[in-house]
Design a protein around this motif. Structure first.
Motif, PDB file in Angstrom:
ATOM      1  N   PHE A  29     -11.965   7.243  -5.225  1.00  0.00           N
ATOM      2  CA  PHE A  29     -13.402   7.498  -5.184  1.00  0.00           C
ATOM      3  C   PHE A  29     -14.162   6.192  -5.389  1.00  0.00           C
ATOM      4  N   ASN A  30     -15.200   6.016  -4.580  1.00  0.00           N
ATOM      5  CA  ASN A  30     -16.010   4.809  -4.692  1.00  0.00           C
ATOM      6  C   ASN A  30     -17.482   5.128  -4.466  1.00  0.00           C
ATOM      7  N   GLY A  31     -17.935   6.274  -4.974  1.00  0.00           N
ATOM      8  CA  GLY A  31     -19.346   6.601  -4.874  1.00  0.00           C
ATOM      9  C   GLY A  31     -19.640   7.625  -3.798  1.00  0.00           C
ATOM     10  N   LEU A  32     -20.813   8.237  -3.879  1.00  0.00           N
ATOM     11  CA  LEU A  32     -21.210   9.256  -2.913  1.00  0.00           C
ATOM     12  C   LEU A  32     -22.688   9.085  -2.555  1.00  0.00           C
ATOM     13  N   PHE A  33     -22.967   9.141  -1.251  1.00  0.00           N
ATOM     14  CA  PHE A  33     -24.318   8.945  -0.737  1.00  0.00           C
ATOM     15  C   PHE A  33     -24.912  10.258  -0.249  1.00  0.00           C
ATOM     16  N   TRP A  34     -26.233  10.337  -0.351  1.00  0.00           N
ATOM     17  CA  TRP A  34     -26.995  11.394   0.325  1.00  0.00           C
ATOM     18  C   TRP A  34     -28.040  10.732   1.219  1.00  0.00           C
ATOM     19  N   TYR A  35     -28.137  11.254   2.454  1.00  0.00           N
ATOM     20  CA  TYR A  35     -29.131  10.813   3.410  1.00  0.00           C
ATOM     21  C   TYR A  35     -29.916  12.024   3.900  1.00  0.00           C
ATOM     22  N   GLN A  36     -31.171  11.772   4.275  1.00  0.00           N
ATOM     23  CA  GLN A  36     -32.002  12.791   4.916  1.00  0.00           C
ATOM     24  C   GLN A  36     -32.216  12.390   6.362  1.00  0.00           C
ATOM     25  N   GLN A  37     -32.097  13.360   7.267  1.00  0.00           N
ATOM     26  CA  GLN A  37     -32.318  13.054   8.680  1.00  0.00           C
ATOM     27  C   GLN A  37     -33.188  14.130   9.312  1.00  0.00           C
ATOM     28  N   HIS A  38     -34.431  13.751   9.672  1.00  0.00           N
ATOM     29  CA  HIS A  38     -35.269  14.649  10.435  1.00  0.00           C
ATOM     30  C   HIS A  38     -34.818  14.630  11.885  1.00  0.00           C
ATOM     31  N   ALA A  39     -35.061  15.731  12.572  1.00  0.00           N
ATOM     32  CA  ALA A  39     -34.610  15.882  13.953  1.00  0.00           C
ATOM     33  C   ALA A  39     -35.105  14.720  14.810  1.00  0.00           C
ATOM     34  N   PRO A  43     -31.279   8.634   9.990  1.00  0.00           N
ATOM     35  CA  PRO A  43     -30.960   9.034   8.617  1.00  0.00           C
ATOM     36  C   PRO A  43     -31.612   8.045   7.650  1.00  0.00           C
ATOM     37  N   THR A  44     -32.215   8.547   6.588  1.00  0.00           N
ATOM     38  CA  THR A  44     -32.814   7.672   5.586  1.00  0.00           C
ATOM     39  C   THR A  44     -32.120   7.896   4.249  1.00  0.00           C
ATOM     40  N   PHE A  45     -31.899   6.817   3.550  1.00  0.00           N
ATOM     41  CA  PHE A  45     -31.157   6.831   2.294  1.00  0.00           C
ATOM     42  C   PHE A  45     -31.926   7.579   1.213  1.00  0.00           C
ATOM     43  N   LEU A  46     -31.229   8.477   0.512  1.00  0.00           N
ATOM     44  CA  LEU A  46     -31.832   9.184  -0.607  1.00  0.00           C
ATOM     45  C   LEU A  46     -31.246   8.735  -1.946  1.00  0.00           C
ATOM     46  N   SER A  47     -29.900   8.717  -2.030  1.00  0.00           N
ATOM     47  CA  SER A  47     -29.291   8.410  -3.325  1.00  0.00           C
ATOM     48  C   SER A  47     -27.858   7.953  -3.159  1.00  0.00           C
ATOM     49  N   TYR A  48     -27.374   7.265  -4.195  1.00  0.00           N
ATOM     50  CA  TYR A  48     -25.986   6.813  -4.266  1.00  0.00           C
ATOM     51  C   TYR A  48     -25.532   7.007  -5.704  1.00  0.00           C
ATOM     52  N   ASN A  49     -24.564   7.889  -5.909  1.00  0.00           N
ATOM     53  CA  ASN A  49     -24.032   8.161  -7.243  1.00  0.00           C
ATOM     54  C   ASN A  49     -22.620   7.591  -7.362  1.00  0.00           C
ATOM     55  N   VAL A  50     -22.409   6.847  -8.416  1.00  0.00           N
ATOM     56  CA  VAL A  50     -21.066   6.328  -8.704  1.00  0.00           C
ATOM     57  C   VAL A  50     -20.524   6.938 -10.002  1.00  0.00           C
ATOM     58  N   LEU A  51     -21.416   7.163 -10.942  1.00  0.00           N
ATOM     59  CA  LEU A  51     -21.023   7.731 -12.232  1.00  0.00           C
ATOM     60  C   LEU A  51     -21.422   9.199 -12.318  1.00  0.00           C
ATOM     61  N   ASP A  52     -20.723   9.928 -13.189  1.00  0.00           N
ATOM     62  CA  ASP A  52     -21.024  11.353 -13.386  1.00  0.00           C
ATOM     63  C   ASP A  52     -22.439  11.534 -13.933  1.00  0.00           C
ATOM     64  N   GLY A  53     -23.023  12.661 -13.569  1.00  0.00           N
ATOM     65  CA  GLY A  53     -24.319  13.006 -14.138  1.00  0.00           C
ATOM     66  C   GLY A  53     -25.391  13.170 -13.086  1.00  0.00           C
ATOM     67  N   LEU A  54     -26.580  13.384 -13.587  1.00  0.00           N
ATOM     68  CA  LEU A  54     -27.731  13.666 -12.735  1.00  0.00           C
ATOM     69  C   LEU A  54     -28.638  12.438 -12.669  1.00  0.00           C
ATOM     70  N   GLU A  55     -29.030  12.067 -11.446  1.00  0.00           N
ATOM     71  CA  GLU A  55     -29.994  10.990 -11.255  1.00  0.00           C
ATOM     72  C   GLU A  55     -31.227  11.575 -10.587  1.00  0.00           C
ATOM     73  N   GLU A  56     -32.368  11.336 -11.190  1.00  0.00           N
ATOM     74  CA  GLU A  56     -33.599  11.918 -10.671  1.00  0.00           C
ATOM     75  C   GLU A  56     -34.476  10.862 -10.028  1.00  0.00           C
ATOM     76  N   LYS A  57     -35.015  11.245  -8.852  1.00  0.00           N
ATOM     77  CA  LYS A  57     -35.967  10.378  -8.159  1.00  0.00           C
ATOM     78  C   LYS A  57     -37.089  11.262  -7.656  1.00  0.00           C
ATOM     79  N   GLY A  58     -38.103  11.430  -8.463  1.00  0.00           N
ATOM     80  CA  GLY A  58     -39.219  12.264  -8.057  1.00  0.00           C
ATOM     81  C   GLY A  58     -38.797  13.704  -7.865  1.00  0.00           C
ATOM     82  N   ARG A  59     -39.089  14.276  -6.708  1.00  0.00           N
ATOM     83  CA  ARG A  59     -38.745  15.674  -6.463  1.00  0.00           C
ATOM     84  C   ARG A  59     -37.260  15.850  -6.133  1.00  0.00           C
ATOM     85  N   PHE A  60     -36.563  14.752  -5.832  1.00  0.00           N
ATOM     86  CA  PHE A  60     -35.154  14.837  -5.455  1.00  0.00           C
ATOM     87  C   PHE A  60     -34.277  14.342  -6.592  1.00  0.00           C
TER      88      PHE A  60
END
Lengths: 110, 117
Positions: A29-39, A43-60
């Motif tokens: 394991f080397n991290g996990l990304f989330w991207y948002q892509q409108h039709a 794709p636009t970058f939302l988040s990258y998690n490497v460590l356990d837990g919750l990371e908050e960025k505004g509404r996401f």
């Protein structure tokens, strides 16, 4: 091998909260990304998690549990503009090569 | 211009045509990528260039030929394509590739919607 699984489609109501899950099976394991892509858009970058837990960025927010091979993207106070595909991706172990899930298409209704 | 740009945005070509897709990044990155996105399928990595050198070729057919003249520009030359090659072709860039440590975030262009007749 490596596999990324996420639901194909979800629906939700404006103003609500929705959780989009992603499970992964990797030899490392080397991290996990989330991207948002409108039709029809990039794709636009939302988040990258490497460590356990919750990371908050505004509404996401994005959550990771490495022991369970599990992540989720939490969207609060949903807006119509949040209707999009949400892509989960993880690098193949010991490389920077991103492996993507098929994406979760979220439709937000009034 | 900022970010990652791609031209053309839409392309229709016959199977005997030769065309090229262009990507330009204005982020000062050193790595550039080509991805293929087909309906109902995950994004598929095609090629990676790092400091102008090709570092990944994901078993892509030779009818797709990439070119990276410098760290800011990436081309995908197309010839003798098949209808199943119709897809959205996305370019991305990141600070670096394969340098160890955490994975650099990739930033995507808007894509070229390719239709092969």
């Amino acid at each position: 091998g490596q596999n990324i699984d996420q639901p194909t489609e979800m629906t939700a109501t404006e103003g609500a909260i929705v959780q989009i899950n992603c499970t992964y099976q990797t030899s490392g394991f080397n991290g996990l990304f989330w991207y948002q892509q409108h039709a029809g858009e990039a794709p636009t970058f939302l988040s990258y998690n490497v460590l356990d837990g919750l990371e908050e960025k505004g509404r996401f927010s994005s959550f990771l549990s490495r022991s369970k091979g599990y992540s989720y993207l939490l969207l609060k106070e949903l807006q119509m503009k949040d209707s999009a595909s949400y892509l989960c991706a993880a690098p193949r172990y010991n490389t920077d090569k991103l492996i993507f899930g098929t994406g979760t298409r979220l439709q937000v209704f009034p | 211009e900022t970010g990652v740009t791609q031209t053309p945005r839409h392309l229709v070509m016959g199977m005997t045509n030769k065309k090229s897709l262009k990507c330009e990044q204005h982020l000062g990155h050193n790595a550039m990528y080509w991805y293929k996105q087909s309906a109902k399928k995950p994004l598929e990595l095609m090629f990676v260039y790092n400091f102008k050198e090709q570092t990944e070729n994901n078993s892509v057919p030779s009818r797709f030929s990439p070119e990276c003249p410098n760290s800011s520009h990436l081309f995908l030359h197309l010839h003798t394509l098949q209808p199943e090659d119709s897809a959205l072709y996305l370019c991305a860039s990141s600070h670096d590739y394969g340098s160890g440590g955490s994975t650099d975030t990739q930033y995507f262009g808007p894509g070229t919607r390719l239709t092969v007749l």
